[in-house]
Design an enzyme around this catalytic site. Sequence first.
Site, PDB file in Angstrom:
ATOM      1  N   LYS A 207      32.579  -4.684  67.334  1.00  0.00           N
ATOM      2  CA  LYS A 207      31.263  -5.666  67.301  1.00  0.00           C
ATOM      3  C   LYS A 207      30.631  -5.342  68.647  1.00  0.00           C
ATOM      4  O   LYS A 207      29.495  -4.726  68.906  1.00  0.00           O
ATOM      5  CB  LYS A 207      31.353  -6.738  67.090  1.00  0.00           C
ATOM      6  CG  LYS A 207      30.203  -7.862  67.342  1.00  0.00           C
ATOM      7  CD  LYS A 207      29.036  -7.394  66.634  1.00  0.00           C
ATOM      8  CE  LYS A 207      27.616  -8.014  66.826  1.00  0.00           C
ATOM      9  NZ  LYS A 207      26.709  -8.133  66.006  1.00  0.00           N
ATOM     10  N   CYS A 263      20.935 -10.184  70.707  1.00  0.00           N
ATOM     11  CA  CYS A 263      22.185  -9.580  71.012  1.00  0.00           C
ATOM     12  C   CYS A 263      22.640  -8.456  71.998  1.00  0.00           C
ATOM     13  O   CYS A 263      23.377  -8.806  72.787  1.00  0.00           O
ATOM     14  CB  CYS A 263      22.374  -8.980  69.647  1.00  0.00           C
ATOM     15  SG  CYS A 263      21.873 -10.000  68.400  1.00  0.00           S
ATOM     16  N   LYS A 324      10.915  -7.242  69.155  1.00  0.00           N
ATOM     17  CA  LYS A 324      10.456  -5.800  68.346  1.00  0.00           C
ATOM     18  C   LYS A 324       9.700  -6.404  67.151  1.00  0.00           C
ATOM     19  O   LYS A 324       9.342  -7.476  66.941  1.00  0.00           O
ATOM     20  CB  LYS A 324      11.905  -5.130  67.738  1.00  0.00           C
ATOM     21  CG  LYS A 324      12.626  -6.079  67.134  1.00  0.00           C
ATOM     22  CD  LYS A 324      13.743  -5.311  66.312  1.00  0.00           C
ATOM     23  CE  LYS A 324      14.548  -6.328  65.259  1.00  0.00           C
ATOM     24  NZ  LYS A 324      15.648  -5.428  64.423  1.00  0.00           N
TER      25      LYS A 324
HETATM   26  C1  UGA Z   1      21.457  -5.529  67.172  1.00  0.00           C
HETATM   27  C2  UGA Z   1      22.042  -4.455  66.183  1.00  0.00           C
HETATM   28  O1  UGA Z   1      21.195  -3.324  65.923  1.00  0.00           O
HETATM   29  C3  UGA Z   1      22.800  -4.914  64.840  1.00  0.00           C
HETATM   30  O2  UGA Z   1      23.526  -3.856  64.513  1.00  0.00           O
HETATM   31  C4  UGA Z   1      23.372  -6.261  65.271  1.00  0.00           C
HETATM   32  O3  UGA Z   1      24.083  -6.813  64.164  1.00  0.00           O
HETATM   33  C5  UGA Z   1      22.647  -7.288  66.257  1.00  0.00           C
HETATM   34  O4  UGA Z   1      22.093  -6.760  67.109  1.00  0.00           O
HETATM   35  C6  UGA Z   1      23.464  -8.474  66.340  1.00  0.00           C
HETATM   36  O5  UGA Z   1      24.471  -8.197  67.389  1.00  0.00           O
HETATM   37  O6  UGA Z   1      23.412  -9.406  65.857  1.00  0.00           O
HETATM   38  P1  UGA Z   1      18.652  -6.629  66.641  1.00  0.00           P
HETATM   39  O7  UGA Z   1      19.015  -7.263  68.075  1.00  0.00           O
HETATM   40  O8  UGA Z   1      18.030  -7.233  65.563  1.00  0.00           O
HETATM   41  O9  UGA Z   1      20.164  -5.847  66.210  1.00  0.00           O
HETATM   42  O10 UGA Z   1      17.641  -5.462  67.052  1.00  0.00           O
HETATM   43  P2  UGA Z   1      17.730  -3.789  67.096  1.00  0.00           P
HETATM   44  O11 UGA Z   1      16.762  -3.311  65.892  1.00  0.00           O
HETATM   45  O12 UGA Z   1      18.916  -3.183  67.327  1.00  0.00           O
HETATM   46  O13 UGA Z   1      16.918  -3.601  68.300  1.00  0.00           O
HETATM   47  C7  UGA Z   1      17.378  -4.187  69.823  1.00  0.00           C
HETATM   48  C8  UGA Z   1      16.365  -3.713  70.699  1.00  0.00           C
HETATM   49  O14 UGA Z   1      16.518  -2.499  71.124  1.00  0.00           O
HETATM   50  C9  UGA Z   1      14.924  -3.947  70.486  1.00  0.00           C
HETATM   51  O15 UGA Z   1      14.213  -4.472  71.576  1.00  0.00           O
HETATM   52  C10 UGA Z   1      14.397  -2.761  70.092  1.00  0.00           C
HETATM   53  O16 UGA Z   1      12.975  -2.659  70.181  1.00  0.00           O
HETATM   54  C11 UGA Z   1      15.192  -1.709  70.695  1.00  0.00           C
HETATM   55  N1  UGA Z   1      15.153  -0.362  70.314  1.00  0.00           N
HETATM   56  C12 UGA Z   1      16.078  -0.092  69.256  1.00  0.00           C
HETATM   57  C13 UGA Z   1      14.646   0.654  71.093  1.00  0.00           C
HETATM   58  O17 UGA Z   1      13.977   0.547  72.063  1.00  0.00           O
HETATM   59  N2  UGA Z   1      14.674   1.894  70.765  1.00  0.00           N
HETATM   60  C14 UGA Z   1      15.226   2.211  69.201  1.00  0.00           C
HETATM   61  O18 UGA Z   1      15.546   3.548  69.096  1.00  0.00           O
HETATM   62  C15 UGA Z   1      15.954   1.165  68.761  1.00  0.00           C
END
Ligand code: UGA
Length: 432
Positions: A207, A263, A324
Site C-alpha cells: 500500500k 493519502c 482534485k
Molecule cells: C490515492 C490513490 O490513487 C489510491 O489508489 C489510494 O487508494 C488512495 O490514494 C488512498 O491511499 O486511499 P486519491 O488520494 O483519492 O487516491 O487521489 P488520486 O486520484 O490518486 O490523486 C492524488 C493527487 O495526485 C491529486 O492531487 C491529483 O490531482 C494528483 N494527480 C493525479 C496529478 O497531479 N496528476 C496525475 O496524473 C494524477
Amino acid sequence: MKICMIGSGYVGLVSGVCFADLGNNVICVDKETNKIDNLKNGIIPIYEPGLEELVKKNFKNGNLNFSTNLKDSVSKSDIIFICVGTPTKKNTNAADLSQIFAVTREIKKSIKKYKIIVTKSTVPVATGDEIEKILSTSKLKKLFSVVSNPEFLREGEAIRDFIYPDRIVIGTSEIRANKIMKNLYSPLISKGANYLNTNRRAAELIKYASNAFLASKITFINEISNLCENIGVNIEDVSIGMGLDKRIGSRFLRAGPAYGGSCFPKDTRAITDTGIKFKTDLSLIKSVIKSNDNRTNLLLKRVQHILKNKIKDKIICFLGVTFKANTDDMRESSCLKMIPFLSKKGANINYFDPSGKKKILQKIKNVNYLSSIKEACLNADLVIIHTEWNEFKSINFKNLVKKKNFSIYDMRNIYSYKKMKRDNIKYFCIGR
Ligand code: UGA
C-alpha cells in the site's frame, strides 16, 4: 458473509456499501451518533458519485445497516474490517495509530468465536503484528486471524475502483483466513481482478510503496514540465511519448499543481518514518516530498509573474479548490497554501467549486464563494483553473463576461493553447 466495518468514513463506508451490494450482510459502525442517524436516513457525509444511491438501495433491501454499537456489531460478524483514520501524528512524519489500537481493544472484548480482523486502514508495516499482540491471550489463541487488506480506492472513482480493482491484496500466512477472504472477493475475482495472497507485512508495504510510487510519478512529470517550460517543449507530448512505453504506462503522468489529498502527502511522510524505524534511507521519497512542497511556491511565483508582481487589489478567481475533481475534500489541497498567500499580498479571491462553499476558506480575509462560474469570473484579473471538473472543460471564455480582459492560468492543461491564442485570451498553462 456477515461483515462489520469499523469506521464509516471514506474507506469504511464505500467498501461496506460495495460488500453489501455483492450480497453480504454488512454493518457499518461509527462512534458519531449523528453520522449514523444521517446514514440511516440516506444522508451521506461525503461527496462520492454513486454512493448515495447504493447506500439507499442496500439499506432498503436489508443488506446494509448502521450502528454505533461496536460490541454488538462485532459479535454478530465473521469478518471485522478496521477502517478508522491514521492521520499524521502531530509534529512527526509517523502515522497516528491510536484509533487502530483503541478499536482493537474494543474488538477483543467481543471475540467469542473465530473472527477475521482485517486492516483496511492504511497502516505502517508491522501494525498487524501489534494488533495480534493486543488480541493474544491464551483464551483467544485460535479464535482470530489478523489480515491486511489495503484499499486502492481513489476519491471520486471509489465505487468503480472497488468493483473493478486492478488487484486485491490479502496479507496473511494462514490458509483458513486466506480461503475466507478469497471467497469474499470471489465475485470480483471472477470478473477478472487479480488476487494476490502474500504475508501481512508485504501487504502493508504494498500500500505505502504504491502510493509513494504514484506520488513520485506525478512529481517526476511535474519537474519535467518545469523543464519543458524552459526549453519550449509541450509536456503533453512528453507524457504521451513516455506513457506509450508499457513499462512506464500513461496514467498518473498529468502535470499540474502539487499533489494533495488525504493519502499521498500523509503516506509518503509515513513511509519515510518506517524507513527510519527499519534503518533504511528512502532518499528518493524524501526528495519527492520536498519537490512537491516546493511546487506550490513555484506556481505562486508564476502567478506573481503573470500579474507583473502587482498582486495588491487584484481579483483572482479560483475555479475549483479541492485537491482534485469529483470530490469535496480540501485536505492538503494546494489551494490551502495559494489562497492565504495571495490574500496576504492584498488580492481579493473569488472562487467557485462544484462541490460547494468551503468552511476552511471562510476564515481567510477577502475570500468569497460565488455560486457560478460566470459570477466568479466577473471582474477577475486572473482566472486560475485549479481542478479538472467536467464543468470547467468547455467554458466559452470568449463570451463568458463582456469585459474579458482577464488572464487564465490553467493548472490542469484543460484548454488548447492555440485556441486561446486565436480567441485573443492571455492564457498560461503548465509545461506548454
Ligand atoms: C490515492 C490513490 O490513487 C489510491 O489508489 C489510494 O487508494 C488512495 O490514494 C488512498 O491511499 O486511499 P486519491 O488520494 O483519492 O487516491 O487521489 P488520486 O486520484 O490518486 O490523486 C492524488 C493527487 O495526485 C491529486 O492531487 C491529483 O490531482 C494528483 N494527480 C493525479 C496529478 O497531479 N496528476 C496525475 O496524473 C494524477
